[in-house]
Design a protein around this motif. Structure first.
Motif, mmCIF file in Angstrom:
data_model
loop_
_atom_site.group_PDB
_atom_site.id
_atom_site.type_symbol
_atom_site.label_atom_id
_atom_site.label_comp_id
_atom_site.label_asym_id
_atom_site.label_seq_id
_atom_site.Cartn_x
_atom_site.Cartn_y
_atom_site.Cartn_z
ATOM 1 N N PRO A 174 54.097 -61.465 -1.289
ATOM 2 C CA PRO A 174 54.685 -62.565 -0.278
ATOM 3 C C PRO A 174 55.368 -61.631 0.735
ATOM 4 O O PRO A 174 56.475 -61.008 0.591
ATOM 5 N N GLY A 206 55.507 -48.915 -7.912
ATOM 6 C CA GLY A 206 55.130 -49.912 -8.599
ATOM 7 C C GLY A 206 53.764 -49.443 -9.249
ATOM 8 O O GLY A 206 53.022 -50.576 -9.760
ATOM 9 N N GLU A 215 52.727 -55.736 0.437
ATOM 10 C CA GLU A 215 52.081 -56.778 0.081
ATOM 11 C C GLU A 215 52.615 -58.053 0.211
ATOM 12 O O GLU A 215 53.655 -58.255 0.472
ATOM 13 N N ARG A 255 59.599 -47.231 -12.499
ATOM 14 C CA ARG A 255 60.818 -46.993 -13.271
ATOM 15 C C ARG A 255 60.696 -46.323 -14.664
ATOM 16 O O ARG A 255 61.274 -45.492 -15.185
ATOM 17 N N VAL A 290 55.672 -53.286 -5.006
ATOM 18 C CA VAL A 290 56.752 -53.734 -5.871
ATOM 19 C C VAL A 290 57.407 -55.028 -5.116
ATOM 20 O O VAL A 290 56.818 -55.457 -4.258
ATOM 21 N N ALA A 291 58.444 -55.849 -5.892
ATOM 22 C CA ALA A 291 58.960 -56.820 -5.222
ATOM 23 C C ALA A 291 59.448 -56.705 -3.700
ATOM 24 O O ALA A 291 60.053 -55.622 -3.872
ATOM 25 N N PRO A 292 59.319 -57.392 -2.898
ATOM 26 C CA PRO A 292 59.857 -57.275 -1.575
ATOM 27 C C PRO A 292 61.214 -57.206 -1.593
ATOM 28 O O PRO A 292 61.662 -56.288 -0.510
ATOM 29 N N THR A 326 53.042 -48.590 -12.089
ATOM 30 C CA THR A 326 52.690 -49.141 -13.513
ATOM 31 C C THR A 326 52.379 -50.481 -13.518
ATOM 32 O O THR A 326 52.342 -51.484 -14.577
ATOM 33 N N GLY A 327 52.465 -51.215 -12.394
ATOM 34 C CA GLY A 327 52.458 -52.670 -12.230
ATOM 35 C C GLY A 327 51.019 -53.291 -12.171
ATOM 36 O O GLY A 327 49.957 -52.574 -12.467
ATOM 37 N N ALA A 386 48.732 -52.607 -9.256
ATOM 38 C CA ALA A 386 48.294 -51.168 -9.451
ATOM 39 C C ALA A 386 47.095 -51.189 -10.120
ATOM 40 O O ALA A 386 45.852 -50.634 -9.987
HETATM 41 P P1 NAD Z 1 54.587 -56.120 -11.511
HETATM 42 O O1 NAD Z 1 55.983 -56.743 -11.957
HETATM 43 O O2 NAD Z 1 53.346 -56.016 -12.599
HETATM 44 O O3 NAD Z 1 55.022 -54.524 -11.340
HETATM 45 C C1 NAD Z 1 56.281 -54.093 -10.677
HETATM 46 C C2 NAD Z 1 56.215 -52.558 -10.545
HETATM 47 O O4 NAD Z 1 57.505 -52.250 -9.981
HETATM 48 C C3 NAD Z 1 56.337 -51.909 -11.857
HETATM 49 O O5 NAD Z 1 55.544 -50.724 -11.721
HETATM 50 C C4 NAD Z 1 57.722 -51.528 -11.964
HETATM 51 O O6 NAD Z 1 57.981 -50.408 -12.616
HETATM 52 C C5 NAD Z 1 58.071 -51.365 -10.405
HETATM 53 N N1 NAD Z 1 59.512 -51.736 -10.573
HETATM 54 C C6 NAD Z 1 60.362 -52.463 -10.558
HETATM 55 N N2 NAD Z 1 61.731 -52.108 -10.227
HETATM 56 C C7 NAD Z 1 61.550 -50.961 -9.865
HETATM 57 C C8 NAD Z 1 62.645 -50.075 -9.429
HETATM 58 N N3 NAD Z 1 64.091 -50.335 -9.369
HETATM 59 N N4 NAD Z 1 62.358 -48.749 -9.069
HETATM 60 C C9 NAD Z 1 61.097 -48.328 -9.213
HETATM 61 N N5 NAD Z 1 60.241 -49.198 -9.687
HETATM 62 C C10 NAD Z 1 60.499 -50.546 -9.944
HETATM 63 O O7 NAD Z 1 54.098 -56.511 -10.345
HETATM 64 P P2 NAD Z 1 52.827 -56.741 -9.499
HETATM 65 O O8 NAD Z 1 51.948 -57.803 -10.194
HETATM 66 O O9 NAD Z 1 52.000 -55.308 -9.585
HETATM 67 O O10 NAD Z 1 53.038 -56.805 -8.027
HETATM 68 C C11 NAD Z 1 53.653 -55.891 -7.054
HETATM 69 C C12 NAD Z 1 53.613 -56.454 -5.797
HETATM 70 O O11 NAD Z 1 52.540 -56.917 -5.202
HETATM 71 C C13 NAD Z 1 54.677 -57.881 -5.787
HETATM 72 O O12 NAD Z 1 55.407 -57.720 -4.394
HETATM 73 C C14 NAD Z 1 53.517 -58.887 -5.627
HETATM 74 O O13 NAD Z 1 54.099 -60.185 -5.222
HETATM 75 C C15 NAD Z 1 52.409 -58.300 -5.098
HETATM 76 N N6 NAD Z 1 51.354 -58.971 -5.398
HETATM 77 C C16 NAD Z 1 50.676 -58.994 -6.533
HETATM 78 C C17 NAD Z 1 49.465 -59.199 -6.722
HETATM 79 C C18 NAD Z 1 48.943 -59.137 -8.214
HETATM 80 O O14 NAD Z 1 47.685 -59.688 -8.359
HETATM 81 N N7 NAD Z 1 49.475 -58.870 -9.489
HETATM 82 C C19 NAD Z 1 48.673 -59.932 -5.869
HETATM 83 C C20 NAD Z 1 49.377 -60.032 -4.681
HETATM 84 C C21 NAD Z 1 50.646 -59.545 -4.329
#
Ligand code: NAD
Length: 475
Positions: free
Chosen positions: A144, A12, A142, A46, A115-117, A14-15, A18
């Motif tokens: 939830p 994740g 992370e 991805r 990434v998503a749980p 690129t999310g 991160a």
């Molecule tokens: P996001 O949607 O911005 O990023 C998701 C990441 O997962 C991307 O890098 C994407 O490329 C990667 N991904 C998705 N499917 C994939 C696959 N099949 N193979 C490889 N990589 C894949 O999500 P986010 O906001 O960065 O959140 C990530 C996690 O952290 C989630 O579980 C979210 O609930 C949790 N979280 C996020 C925040 C926040 O502030 N953004 C806060 C608390 C918890």
């Protein structure tokens, strides 16, 4: 003190998380000299792109989320040289052999599942089927962590198929906040507080996590969750545990987590009259921010809890959290009882002591004590703050209070689980939360309205007033 050399893979990479939290935190630890020369951070997601392209994106993230003066040119360059990237599909086979080839045998291994749980199982499985994760590898997950007891148990079971509990770091970033750790230092590093830390001397405790913002672009996610799942089950519960727990015999992972677990298990079920659920209306409206125009999800919650044990019998804990409130602020406030007998005139002005632990903004601790008002006007009393705001007391400005993620990620590398949630804690918190949410569902409970920019619903004020108490002002 530098940590041992490590390979940290951020799935994740690129999310949003991160970009906003993990990478800026890593940069700060690097610039503080805590990250050794041969540490490596591997982004994995991805998106098909080169390491150079990801590195450029990381650089942009640092510029967006850190002050310019922290971003010295040579420092940034040296940090970016620690980065690498791989396109990996969590649910496919692409990228895994390349990851195996990159990992080193003789350094600490950590995998951040940002990434998503729903992808945790696939990642855990592939880390093993490709022979990548060693028996001492660490994984970070992370919130939830589930949406109820059954889903949390299923997640724990999935992770347990591949990793021992000692390898799993469940983040609740509230535990990484400096003041939250200071709560433990205050309680267990001083002789002053602990003898008074019980129902005999504490009138009540208030725990507040107030946000000014609404659900924003997260409406679709939030509407399925609500304040109870998004904030109370995890963050507020953790703060409650640290405030109410018995002294652990040592500051080490299982000793601390055993005590926190006992608090959750000691919570009485909450009467429906002791909970207020709200939805913001007015200038901005919750129902406009989510898809379902008839949504009954709460964006605010206030509740009165009882920790049913010897220490706390008779001392209520009031919790509240919400969005679109008057001000942003998180704090734990311990209201002590009044002196058992006043030797001063009735209206002399003595007040009960109040200890407040501010998490944000302006992290700090403040104790209000009664003293004599200066001057010849007789024995007039005032309460004044003994203020321990970090900025003043510790001589650094608030922008340099380390972010929770800095502390927590380094704890992962060091192998210290003290500030992470254990699987049984998370399950116990859900076991307590589930019946409350099921009760709302069964009654088709409708949240009450509260005005955007207010301090919350009238009903929440009443929850306190009927006990002869009042919420602290939202600063
Ligand atoms: P996001 O949607 O911005 O990023 C998701 C990441 O997962 C991307 O890098 C994407 O490329 C990667 N991904 C998705 N499917 C994939 C696959 N099949 N193979 C490889 N990589 C894949 O999500 P986010 O906001 O960065 O959140 C990530 C996690 O952290 C989630 O579980 C979210 O609930 C949790 N979280 C996020 C925040 C926040 O502030 N953004 C806060 C608390 C918890």
């Amino acid at each position: 003190i530098p940590v041992d050399p490590f390979d940290l893979v951020i799935f994740g990479g690129t999310g949003d998380l991160a970009r906003r939290k993990i990478l800026p935190a890593l940069f700060r630890r690097f610039s503080d000299g805590q990250m050794p020369e041969d540490a490596r951070i591997i982004g994995a997601a991805r998106t098909k792109q080169t390491a150079a392209a990801w590195t450029k994106w990381v650089h942009e993230a640092l510029k967006e989320f850190l002050p310019k003066e922290e971003l010295g040119k040579t420092l940034v360059k040296a940090f970016l040289e620690r980065l690498d990237y791989l396109a990996i599909d969590a649910v496919g086979e692409a990228g895994w052999p390349e990851l195996k080839a990159k990992m080193r045998d003789d350094v600490t291994q950590a995998f951040y599942f940002s990434v998503a749980p729903s992808l945790f199982g696939a990642l855990a499985e592939r880390l093993h089927s490709n022979g990548i994760a060693r028996a001492d590898a660490r994984i970070v997950v992370e919130k939830p962590f589930g949406r109820d007891l059954a889903s949390a148990q299923a997640l724990n079971a999935t992770l347990a198929e591949h990793f021992a509990e000692t390898q799993i770091y469940r983040i609740d970033h509230y535990l990484g906040k400096e003041t939250v750790q200071n709560l433990m230092a205050i309680r267990f590093g001083n002789v002053l507080f602990e003898p008074l830390w019980n129902a005999q001397y504490v009138d009540h405790v208030q725990i507040t996590v107030a946000e000014e913002v609404g659900v924003g672009g997260r409406g679709a996610y939030y509407d399925k969750s609500g304040a109870m799942r998004d904030m109370v089950q995890n963050h507020l519960m953790q703060l409650l545990c640290l405030t109410a727990m018995e002294p652990p015999n040592r500051f080490e992972p299982n000793a601390v987590r055993d005590e926190k677990l006992k608090v959750i298990r000691a919570l009485d079920p909450v009467a429906s009259t002791d909970i207020v659920r709200g939805q913001y209306v007015g200038k901005s409206s919750y129902l406009d921010d989510v898809e379902d125009p008839a949504s009954r999800t709460e964006s605010y919650i206030a509740m009165k809890l009882h920790v049913a044990n010897w220490r706390w019998n008779g001392t209520p804990f009031y919790l509240r959290t919400g969005k679109c409130l008057k001000a942003r602020g998180s704090e734990i406030v311990v209201h002590f009882k009044e002196t058992p007998h006043s030797i001063f005139e009735e209206d002399a002005g003595n007040k009960a002591n109040v200890l407040s632990i501010r998490l944000q903004p302006n992290e700090g601790i403040d104790l209000r004590v009664t003293i004599k008002e200066p001057g010849p006007g007789g024995m007039r009393l005032v309460d004044v703050p003994l203020d321990m705001s970090f900025a003043d007391a510790l001589g650094h400005d608030a922008s340099h209070v380390p972010d929770a993620y800095e502390r927590l990620i380094m704890d992962v590398i060091r192998g210290d689980q003290t500030l992470f949630m254990r699987g049984d804690e998370v399950e116990a918190a859900w076991a307590w939360t589930d019946p409350i949410i099921e009760g709302w569902k069964a009654r088709n409970d409708k949240p009450v309205d509260y005005e955007t920019g207010s301090t919350g619903p009238e009903e929440a004020l009443m929850l306190m007033h009927r006990d002869g108490r009042r919420w602290r002002d939202l600063a």
